[in-house]
Enzyme design. Structure first.
Site, PDB file in Angstrom:
ATOM      1  N   SER A 136       0.844  -1.196   0.000  1.00 27.31           N
ATOM      2  CA  SER A 136       0.000   0.000   0.000  1.00 27.31           C
ATOM      3  C   SER A 136       0.876   1.241   0.000  1.00 27.31           C
ATOM      4  O   SER A 136       1.913   1.271   0.680  1.00 27.31           O
ATOM      5  CB  SER A 136      -0.883   0.036   1.247  1.00 27.31           C
ATOM      6  N   TYR A 149      -1.831  -0.938  10.325  1.00 23.40           N
ATOM      7  CA  TYR A 149      -1.941  -1.299   8.907  1.00 23.40           C
ATOM      8  C   TYR A 149      -0.693  -0.840   8.150  1.00 23.40           C
ATOM      9  O   TYR A 149      -0.099  -1.593   7.375  1.00 23.40           O
ATOM     10  CB  TYR A 149      -3.197  -0.637   8.319  1.00 23.40           C
ATOM     11  N   LYS A 153       2.204  -2.995   6.087  1.00 28.67           N
ATOM     12  CA  LYS A 153       2.515  -2.819   4.659  1.00 28.67           C
ATOM     13  C   LYS A 153       3.994  -2.474   4.453  1.00 28.67           C
ATOM     14  O   LYS A 153       4.595  -2.844   3.439  1.00 28.67           O
ATOM     15  CB  LYS A 153       1.598  -1.748   4.054  1.00 28.67           C
TER      16      LYS A 153
HETATM   17  N1  LIG Z   1      -8.712  -0.965  -1.385  1.00 30.56           N
HETATM   18  C1  LIG Z   1      -7.775  -0.078  -1.119  1.00 30.56           C
HETATM   19  O1  LIG Z   1      -8.006   1.125  -1.027  1.00 30.56           O
HETATM   20  C2  LIG Z   1      -6.334  -0.542  -0.980  1.00 30.56           C
HETATM   21  C3  LIG Z   1      -5.317   0.433  -1.066  1.00 30.56           C
HETATM   22  C4  LIG Z   1      -3.992   0.028  -0.942  1.00 30.56           C
HETATM   23  C5  LIG Z   1      -3.691  -1.309  -0.758  1.00 30.56           C
HETATM   24  N2  LIG Z   1      -4.700  -2.234  -0.672  1.00 30.56           N
HETATM   25  C6  LIG Z   1      -4.313  -3.640  -0.485  1.00 30.56           C
HETATM   26  O2  LIG Z   1      -4.678  -4.373  -1.650  1.00 30.56           O
HETATM   27  C7  LIG Z   1      -4.931  -5.754  -1.321  1.00 30.56           C
HETATM   28  C8  LIG Z   1      -6.282  -6.151  -1.898  1.00 30.56           C
HETATM   29  O3  LIG Z   1      -7.296  -5.372  -1.278  1.00 30.56           O
HETATM   30  P1  LIG Z   1      -8.774  -5.217  -1.858  1.00 30.56           P
HETATM   31  O4  LIG Z   1      -9.024  -3.762  -1.968  1.00 30.56           O
HETATM   32  O5  LIG Z   1      -8.988  -6.116  -3.028  1.00 30.56           O
HETATM   33  O6  LIG Z   1      -9.603  -5.733  -0.574  1.00 30.56           O
HETATM   34  P2  LIG Z   1     -10.769  -6.800  -0.445  1.00 30.56           P
HETATM   35  O7  LIG Z   1     -11.223  -6.709   0.973  1.00 30.56           O
HETATM   36  O8  LIG Z   1     -11.751  -6.652  -1.529  1.00 30.56           O
HETATM   37  O9  LIG Z   1      -9.988  -8.196  -0.651  1.00 30.56           O
HETATM   38  C9  LIG Z   1      -9.151  -8.777   0.309  1.00 30.56           C
HETATM   39  C10 LIG Z   1      -9.413 -10.287   0.311  1.00 30.56           C
HETATM   40  O10 LIG Z   1      -8.495 -10.929   1.218  1.00 30.56           O
HETATM   41  C11 LIG Z   1      -9.199 -12.033   1.771  1.00 30.56           C
HETATM   42  N3  LIG Z   1      -8.578 -12.488   3.013  1.00 30.56           N
HETATM   43  C12 LIG Z   1      -8.427 -11.786   4.174  1.00 30.56           C
HETATM   44  N4  LIG Z   1      -7.859 -12.563   5.104  1.00 30.56           N
HETATM   45  C13 LIG Z   1      -7.635 -13.773   4.538  1.00 30.56           C
HETATM   46  C14 LIG Z   1      -7.088 -15.001   5.001  1.00 30.56           C
HETATM   47  N5  LIG Z   1      -6.636 -15.136   6.251  1.00 30.56           N
HETATM   48  N6  LIG Z   1      -7.023 -16.050   4.146  1.00 30.56           N
HETATM   49  C15 LIG Z   1      -7.486 -15.938   2.880  1.00 30.56           C
HETATM   50  N7  LIG Z   1      -8.008 -14.802   2.373  1.00 30.56           N
HETATM   51  C16 LIG Z   1      -8.090 -13.735   3.200  1.00 30.56           C
HETATM   52  C17 LIG Z   1     -10.607 -11.481   2.018  1.00 30.56           C
HETATM   53  O11 LIG Z   1     -11.532 -12.547   2.186  1.00 30.56           O
HETATM   54  C18 LIG Z   1     -10.839 -10.650   0.782  1.00 30.56           C
HETATM   55  O12 LIG Z   1     -11.520 -11.366  -0.232  1.00 30.56           O
HETATM   56  C19 LIG Z   1      -4.847  -5.824   0.211  1.00 30.56           C
HETATM   57  O13 LIG Z   1      -3.568  -6.269   0.592  1.00 30.56           O
HETATM   58  C20 LIG Z   1      -5.016  -4.367   0.643  1.00 30.56           C
HETATM   59  O14 LIG Z   1      -4.420  -4.103   1.900  1.00 30.56           O
HETATM   60  C21 LIG Z   1      -6.007  -1.874  -0.792  1.00 30.56           C
END
Ligand SMILES: NC(=O)c1ccc[n+]([C@@H]2O[C@H](COP(=O)([O-])OP(=O)(O)OC[C@H]3O[C@@H](n4cnc5c(N)ncnc54)[C@H](O)[C@@H]3O)[C@@H](O)[C@H]2O)c1
Length: 248
Positions: A136, A149, A153
């Site tokens: 992130s 968080y 990251k």
């Molecule tokens: N959405 C944002 O604004 C954003 C910004 C920067 C970084 N990110 C990062 O991007 C990545 C994807 O995020 P996203 O936006 O698609 O979120 P999301 O919540 O849609 O997807 C995350 C997925 O991880 C799965 N998960 C969580 N714990 C788990 C476990 N123990 N075992 C198996 N699966 C598990 C959840 O079930 C979910 O489907 C993450 O690492 C997040 O931190 C997101």
């Protein structure tokens, strides 16, 4: 000459970015192995090249068994995309519990140790592989109240860099992607208790992106596809910002 079909494992597969990454990889003609606590959101993608597992990535033995099964079936694992993660609602540190801290570190960091450790032997055997972790931009451009968080990251990025140097002689590339605020269900989970998620999305998140819009999951899928591909065959240990300039 036709490009050989690759086998790509995606964790967090049922999430917003995970699903977009899978759709992209299926279009490339690759075989995708999708892991998540629940994969219901992938039902509309069902096809022979997509294999799904409902599993908690923190269950190390299950992950080792799945990767063994995949390698035995296909004889190759070309890519691992760590796209799982959980958010933290903006909270002052005095109110963050040890349980909150541990959960973020387990899901966002320990999970990377488990999936990566389990995949490396197969990649070493074929002297080829690409490992990508979605971290992130907050690791380098923090916001108040997201300290745990953000720490998770930062650890994810450092872990990738450490492995990039360790695995380079095996032709295994390890890279990180720093998304900016992205249009998935996770975004609202960063909102402080009692604040309006929709207002925060517009007044805080979109406003913070110089290019003026949220990152779309397909933006991440495109970056992942580049890092998985031979076009990135000399790229390792790097962090690709896909953040609309948020990191500037
Ligand atoms: N959405 C944002 O604004 C954003 C910004 C920067 C970084 N990110 C990062 O991007 C990545 C994807 O995020 P996203 O936006 O698609 O979120 P999301 O919540 O849609 O997807 C995350 C997925 O991880 C799965 N998960 C969580 N714990 C788990 C476990 N123990 N075992 C198996 N699966 C598990 C959840 O079930 C979910 O489907 C993450 O690492 C997040 O931190 C997101």
């Amino acid at each position: 000459m036709a490009v050989a079909q690759q086998v790509i494992i995606v964790t967090g597969a049922g999430g917003g970015m995970g699903k977009a990454i899978i759709e992209n990889q299926l279009v490339q003609g690759n075989i995708v192995i999708a892991l998540d606590l629940t994969v219901a959101s992938l039902a509309d993608l069902a096809q022979d090249s997509l294999q799904t597992y409902e599993v908690n990535i923190l269950q190390e033995e299950s992950i080792q068994e799945i990767f063994h099964e995949v390698y035995t079936k296909y004889g190759r694992i070309d890519g691992l995309v760590n796209a799982l993660g959980i958010a933290q609602a903006a909270t002052p540190i005095e109110e963050v519990t040890m349980a909150d801290w541990n959960r973020l570190m387990d899901v966002n960091v320990k999970s990377l140790f488990i999936s990566t450790k389990a995949i490396v032997p197969y990649m070493k055997e074929r002297k080829k592989g690409s490992i990508i972790t979605i971290a992130s931009v907050s690791a380098v451009r923090p916001r108040p109240g997201l300290q745990a968080y953000i720490a998770s990251k930062g650890a994810a990025e450092s872990f990738s860099r450490g492995l990039a140097i360790e695995l380079a002689t095996h032709q295994i590339r390890v890279n990180t992607i720093h998304p900016g605020p992205a249009d998935t269900q996770m975004l609202s989970q960063f909102t402080a208790d009692g604040a309006d998620a929709e207002q925060t999305k517009h007044n805080v998140f979109i406003q913070s992106v110089p290019l003026g819009r949220l990152v779309d999951p397909t933006d991440i899928a495109g970056a992942v596809n580049y890092l998985l591909s031979d076009a990135a065959s000399i790229v390792t240990g790097t962090t690709l910002h896909v953040d609309g300039g948020r990191g500037l």
